[in-house]
Design an enzyme around this catalytic site. Sequence first.
Site, short mmCIF file in Angstrom:
data_model
loop_
_atom_site.label_atom_id
_atom_site.label_comp_id
_atom_site.label_asym_id
_atom_site.label_seq_id
_atom_site.Cartn_x
_atom_site.Cartn_y
_atom_site.Cartn_z
N HIS A 1 42.57 31.35 28.64
CA HIS A 1 41.29 31.75 28.27
C HIS A 1 40.43 31.23 27.36
O HIS A 1 38.72 30.72 28.19
CB HIS A 1 41.74 32.63 28.42
CG HIS A 1 40.56 33.90 28.99
ND1 HIS A 1 39.55 33.23 30.24
CD2 HIS A 1 38.82 34.01 27.99
CE1 HIS A 1 38.35 33.99 29.76
NE2 HIS A 1 38.39 34.77 29.18
N HIS B 1 30.87 42.80 30.01
CA HIS B 1 31.25 41.32 29.69
C HIS B 1 31.39 40.01 31.12
O HIS B 1 31.37 38.86 31.13
CB HIS B 1 32.81 41.35 29.12
CG HIS B 1 32.92 40.07 29.22
ND1 HIS B 1 34.16 39.59 29.66
CD2 HIS B 1 33.22 39.13 27.91
CE1 HIS B 1 34.59 38.18 28.99
NE2 HIS B 1 34.43 38.53 27.98
N GLU C 1 45.96 33.96 27.24
CA GLU C 1 44.30 34.33 26.03
C GLU C 1 44.07 33.40 25.44
O GLU C 1 42.88 32.81 25.47
CB GLU C 1 44.23 35.25 25.09
CG GLU C 1 44.13 35.81 23.53
CD GLU C 1 42.47 36.73 24.09
OE1 GLU C 1 41.67 36.15 23.55
OE2 GLU C 1 43.32 37.35 25.58
N HIS D 1 38.55 38.59 44.77
CA HIS D 1 38.29 40.06 44.91
C HIS D 1 36.54 39.65 44.07
O HIS D 1 35.76 40.48 44.16
CB HIS D 1 38.75 41.15 44.84
CG HIS D 1 38.03 42.56 45.00
ND1 HIS D 1 37.84 43.17 46.42
CD2 HIS D 1 37.60 43.29 44.53
CE1 HIS D 1 36.84 44.26 46.39
NE2 HIS D 1 36.95 44.66 44.55
N HIS E 1 33.81 53.31 43.06
CA HIS E 1 33.90 52.06 43.57
C HIS E 1 33.93 51.80 44.93
O HIS E 1 33.06 50.82 45.70
CB HIS E 1 35.37 51.33 42.62
CG HIS E 1 35.03 49.78 42.70
ND1 HIS E 1 33.55 48.80 42.71
CD2 HIS E 1 35.92 48.96 43.47
CE1 HIS E 1 34.02 47.31 43.50
NE2 HIS E 1 35.31 47.71 43.12
#
Length: 261
Positions: free
Chosen positions: A26, A88, A23, A240, A177
Amino acid sequence: MAWPLCFGEVIPYDNPTLETIIEYTHRLLSSFAGMLVLILSYWSWRTLKHIKEVKFFALIASAAIIVQGLMGAGQVVYGQPPLIMALHFGFSAISLASVFTLFLFTFEKPLKTIKIQVGIPFQRYTMAITVYSYAVIYSGAFVKHMGAATACSGFPLCNGELVLFSEGLVVFAQMFHRLAGVLLSIFVVFFFVWIMTKYKKQRFLVWIGSTCMLLVLIQILSGVGMVLTTNQNLTIGVIHALTISLLFALFTYTIVLIRRN
């Protein structure tokens, strides 16, 4: 976890867990990337004045990366529902598309900007498929934040069954999806065929169509790979997400070229 500090520290020294390290890394990389986007936007604005679209994309790239960063901070501090958190990633895709377009602008010389000669129906179709590809991006991000990525095993069926509405929202998000991705693939194939049958003499447009076909093929294979791989292989997941973002970015740039008519 808090923001902008991490457990009350600028740098988490006290025996941080792997999750905390990931985290925190990132955050650092995102902040650095955000600053680079802002620098690129300003630099493009000042040096590419001969391209009229530069100001628009410089503003969009900067605004999207700022909103994306604020949403990430809001998630850490307050938490957000999946519908909001999916944006986001959506804003990051918009910023990427704008940066990608600015990057390609740097290869255009004054009085020699690239143009593509196409009819109005093809222009409208390109705009429609661009908007739809963004919707597919959002649906994929929603699946991720819903925790629905592992809701179905197997492909094309879900746990060996053809289900959509009957197994709850999580399974519905996953299957919706999938269907959206398949439909996007069909749209891209039609896009490529249209180019090859009517505009094959325009080499740059043929290159765009061929690249779109390659990206959508990688997108399909990585999507199926995620479903068939145990514990959702992270590398495949990154591929992806990247390919659909690049596909959206390439369509965005194509809109710029066809509207120069």
